[in-house]
Write a protein that holds these residues in place. Structure first.
Motif, PDB file in Angstrom:
ATOM      1  N   GLY A  36       0.739  -1.058   0.052  1.00  0.00           N
ATOM      2  CA  GLY A  36      -0.074  -0.038  -0.009  1.00  0.00           C
ATOM      3  C   GLY A  36       0.887   1.118   0.033  1.00  0.00           C
ATOM      4  N   LEU A  37       2.173   1.125  -0.291  1.00  0.00           N
ATOM      5  CA  LEU A  37       2.878   2.296  -0.353  1.00  0.00           C
ATOM      6  C   LEU A  37       2.863   3.074  -1.433  1.00  0.00           C
ATOM      7  CD1 LEU A  37       4.359   0.562   2.285  1.00  0.00           C
ATOM      8  CD2 LEU A  37       6.452   1.982   1.591  1.00  0.00           C
ATOM      9  N   THR A  38       2.965   4.303  -1.357  1.00  0.00           N
ATOM     10  CA  THR A  38       2.909   4.954  -2.795  1.00  0.00           C
ATOM     11  C   THR A  38       4.081   5.054  -3.368  1.00  0.00           C
ATOM     12  OG1 THR A  38       3.390   7.281  -2.032  1.00  0.00           O
ATOM     13  CG2 THR A  38       1.181   7.072  -1.837  1.00  0.00           C
ATOM     14  N   VAL A  39       4.279   5.291  -4.701  1.00  0.00           N
ATOM     15  CA  VAL A  39       5.446   5.682  -5.433  1.00  0.00           C
ATOM     16  C   VAL A  39       6.383   6.433  -4.921  1.00  0.00           C
ATOM     17  CG1 VAL A  39       6.627   6.121  -7.813  1.00  0.00           C
ATOM     18  CG2 VAL A  39       4.550   4.882  -7.866  1.00  0.00           C
ATOM     19  N   GLU A  40       5.912   7.590  -4.434  1.00  0.00           N
ATOM     20  CA  GLU A  40       6.822   8.745  -3.457  1.00  0.00           C
ATOM     21  C   GLU A  40       7.124   8.113  -2.699  1.00  0.00           C
ATOM     22  OE1 GLU A  40       3.673   9.060  -4.887  1.00  0.00           O
ATOM     23  OE2 GLU A  40       4.023  10.403  -6.761  1.00  0.00           O
ATOM     24  N   GLN A  41       6.407   7.219  -1.517  1.00  0.00           N
ATOM     25  CA  GLN A  41       7.178   6.854  -0.325  1.00  0.00           C
ATOM     26  C   GLN A  41       8.023   5.807  -0.636  1.00  0.00           C
ATOM     27  OE1 GLN A  41       3.212   5.405   0.757  1.00  0.00           O
ATOM     28  NE2 GLN A  41       3.105   7.060   2.606  1.00  0.00           N
ATOM     29  N   ILE A  42       7.941   4.980  -1.704  1.00  0.00           N
ATOM     30  CA  ILE A  42       8.674   3.940  -2.126  1.00  0.00           C
ATOM     31  C   ILE A  42      10.194   4.694  -2.418  1.00  0.00           C
ATOM     32  CG2 ILE A  42       9.445   2.131  -3.755  1.00  0.00           C
ATOM     33  CD1 ILE A  42       6.257   1.555  -3.509  1.00  0.00           C
ATOM     34  N   ALA A  43      10.114   5.717  -3.441  1.00  0.00           N
ATOM     35  CA  ALA A  43      11.349   6.289  -3.850  1.00  0.00           C
ATOM     36  C   ALA A  43      11.962   6.908  -2.700  1.00  0.00           C
ATOM     37  CB  ALA A  43      10.799   7.318  -4.944  1.00  0.00           C
ATOM     38  N   GLN A  44      11.190   7.568  -1.716  1.00  0.00           N
ATOM     39  CA  GLN A  44      12.023   8.179  -0.669  1.00  0.00           C
ATOM     40  C   GLN A  44      12.688   7.097   0.112  1.00  0.00           C
ATOM     41  OE1 GLN A  44       9.577  10.277   1.928  1.00  0.00           O
ATOM     42  NE2 GLN A  44      11.128  11.389   3.201  1.00  0.00           N
ATOM     43  N   ALA A  45      11.806   6.058   0.430  1.00  0.00           N
ATOM     44  CA  ALA A  45      12.496   4.981   1.387  1.00  0.00           C
ATOM     45  C   ALA A  45      13.570   4.374   0.715  1.00  0.00           C
ATOM     46  CB  ALA A  45      11.436   3.844   1.497  1.00  0.00           C
ATOM     47  N   LEU A  46      13.675   4.051  -0.589  1.00  0.00           N
ATOM     48  CA  LEU A  46      14.738   3.302  -1.153  1.00  0.00           C
ATOM     49  C   LEU A  46      15.961   4.306  -1.751  1.00  0.00           C
ATOM     50  CD1 LEU A  46      12.904   0.765  -3.388  1.00  0.00           C
ATOM     51  CD2 LEU A  46      13.926   0.296  -0.946  1.00  0.00           C
ATOM     52  N   GLU A  47      15.723   5.502  -1.531  1.00  0.00           N
ATOM     53  CA  GLU A  47      16.701   6.619  -2.057  1.00  0.00           C
ATOM     54  C   GLU A  47      16.800   6.367  -3.378  1.00  0.00           C
ATOM     55  OE1 GLU A  47      19.994   6.118   0.320  1.00  0.00           O
ATOM     56  OE2 GLU A  47      19.080   7.113   2.032  1.00  0.00           O
ATOM     57  N   LEU A  48      15.622   6.246  -4.400  1.00  0.00           N
ATOM     58  CA  LEU A  48      15.553   6.355  -5.746  1.00  0.00           C
ATOM     59  C   LEU A  48      14.942   7.367  -6.292  1.00  0.00           C
ATOM     60  CD1 LEU A  48      14.831   2.656  -6.331  1.00  0.00           C
ATOM     61  CD2 LEU A  48      17.081   3.567  -6.593  1.00  0.00           C
ATOM     62  N   ASP A  49      14.987   7.645  -7.682  1.00  0.00           N
ATOM     63  CA  ASP A  49      14.213   8.736  -8.300  1.00  0.00           C
ATOM     64  C   ASP A  49      12.648   8.136  -8.485  1.00  0.00           C
ATOM     65  OD1 ASP A  49      16.258  10.731  -8.484  1.00  0.00           O
ATOM     66  OD2 ASP A  49      16.833   9.818 -10.606  1.00  0.00           O
ATOM     67  N   VAL A  50      11.831   9.192  -8.171  1.00  0.00           N
ATOM     68  CA  VAL A  50      10.305   8.766  -8.436  1.00  0.00           C
ATOM     69  C   VAL A  50      10.014   8.133  -9.553  1.00  0.00           C
ATOM     70  CG1 VAL A  50       8.104   9.676  -8.819  1.00  0.00           C
ATOM     71  CG2 VAL A  50       9.372  10.518  -6.818  1.00  0.00           C
ATOM     72  N   GLU A  51      10.926   8.627 -10.765  1.00  0.00           N
ATOM     73  CA  GLU A  51      10.736   8.047 -11.978  1.00  0.00           C
ATOM     74  C   GLU A  51      11.096   6.746 -12.157  1.00  0.00           C
ATOM     75  OE1 GLU A  51       9.749   7.782 -15.852  1.00  0.00           O
ATOM     76  OE2 GLU A  51       9.256   9.498 -14.549  1.00  0.00           O
ATOM     77  N   GLU A  52      12.096   6.355 -11.656  1.00  0.00           N
ATOM     78  CA  GLU A  52      12.664   4.882 -11.442  1.00  0.00           C
ATOM     79  C   GLU A  52      11.683   3.798 -10.945  1.00  0.00           C
ATOM     80  OE1 GLU A  52      17.421   4.586 -10.879  1.00  0.00           O
ATOM     81  OE2 GLU A  52      16.512   6.151  -9.589  1.00  0.00           O
ATOM     82  N   VAL A  53      11.295   4.389  -9.685  1.00  0.00           N
ATOM     83  CA  VAL A  53      10.170   3.649  -9.253  1.00  0.00           C
ATOM     84  C   VAL A  53       8.822   3.504 -10.080  1.00  0.00           C
ATOM     85  CG1 VAL A  53       8.631   3.445  -6.902  1.00  0.00           C
ATOM     86  CG2 VAL A  53      11.092   4.212  -6.926  1.00  0.00           C
ATOM     87  N   SER A  54       8.526   4.449 -10.674  1.00  0.00           N
ATOM     88  CA  SER A  54       7.191   4.369 -11.633  1.00  0.00           C
ATOM     89  C   SER A  54       7.470   3.503 -12.686  1.00  0.00           C
ATOM     90  CB  SER A  54       7.059   5.895 -11.972  1.00  0.00           C
ATOM     91  OG  SER A  54       6.702   6.859 -11.104  1.00  0.00           O
ATOM     92  N   GLN A  55       8.557   3.557 -13.282  1.00  0.00           N
ATOM     93  CA  GLN A  55       9.072   2.548 -14.238  1.00  0.00           C
ATOM     94  C   GLN A  55       8.767   1.243 -13.895  1.00  0.00           C
ATOM     95  OE1 GLN A  55      12.642   3.807 -16.112  1.00  0.00           O
ATOM     96  NE2 GLN A  55      11.667   5.546 -17.193  1.00  0.00           N
ATOM     97  N   ALA A  56       9.545   0.950 -12.778  1.00  0.00           N
ATOM     98  CA  ALA A  56       9.611  -0.253 -12.193  1.00  0.00           C
ATOM     99  C   ALA A  56       8.010  -0.836 -11.759  1.00  0.00           C
ATOM    100  CB  ALA A  56      10.268  -0.561 -10.969  1.00  0.00           C
ATOM    101  N   ALA A  57       7.246   0.185 -11.384  1.00  0.00           N
ATOM    102  CA  ALA A  57       5.620  -0.096 -11.115  1.00  0.00           C
ATOM    103  C   ALA A  57       4.909  -0.503 -12.345  1.00  0.00           C
ATOM    104  CB  ALA A  57       5.057   0.691 -10.311  1.00  0.00           C
ATOM    105  N   GLN A  58       5.288   0.122 -13.379  1.00  0.00           N
ATOM    106  CA  GLN A  58       4.569  -0.073 -14.652  1.00  0.00           C
ATOM    107  C   GLN A  58       5.052  -1.264 -15.102  1.00  0.00           C
ATOM    108  OE1 GLN A  58       5.593   3.351 -17.123  1.00  0.00           O
ATOM    109  NE2 GLN A  58       4.192   4.707 -16.063  1.00  0.00           N
ATOM    110  N   GLN A  59       6.375  -1.762 -15.271  1.00  0.00           N
ATOM    111  CA  GLN A  59       6.726  -3.211 -15.674  1.00  0.00           C
ATOM    112  C   GLN A  59       5.916  -4.233 -14.827  1.00  0.00           C
ATOM    113  OE1 GLN A  59      11.018  -3.015 -15.367  1.00  0.00           O
ATOM    114  NE2 GLN A  59      11.343  -1.797 -17.147  1.00  0.00           N
ATOM    115  N   GLN A  60       5.942  -4.002 -13.730  1.00  0.00           N
ATOM    116  CA  GLN A  60       5.346  -4.839 -12.685  1.00  0.00           C
ATOM    117  C   GLN A  60       3.867  -5.141 -13.184  1.00  0.00           C
ATOM    118  OE1 GLN A  60       3.118  -4.208  -9.901  1.00  0.00           O
ATOM    119  NE2 GLN A  60       2.707  -6.062  -9.201  1.00  0.00           N
TER     120      GLN A  60
END
Length: 63
Positions: A36-60
């Motif tokens: 239930g975490l948002t893309v922004e929360q995940i990006a912050q927690a993993l120290e990644l760019d929001v765009e990287e996390v968004s792309q990974a979410a789209q691939q999933q």
């Protein structure tokens, strides 16, 4: 002789290590989204760019 400590200091090793770290972080994105975490929360927690996390979410979601 080229030892492990010398190998770890090479640019090739450092780049491969960083790529592996990023790949491991991106592999956790689907699990975190499932919690239930948002893309922004995940990006912050993993120290990644929001765009990287968004792309990974789209691939999933495409799989």
């Amino acid at each position: 002789m080229f030892g492990l400590s010398e190998l770890k200091q090479t640019r090739v090793y450092q780049e491969a290590f960083q790529e592996g770290e990023i790949a491991a972080k991106l592999a956790t994105v689907p699990r975190l989204l499932g919690l239930g975490l948002t893309v922004e929360q995940i990006a912050q927690a993993l120290e990644l760019d929001v765009e990287e996390v968004s792309q990974a979410a789209q691939q999933q979601s495409a799989n």
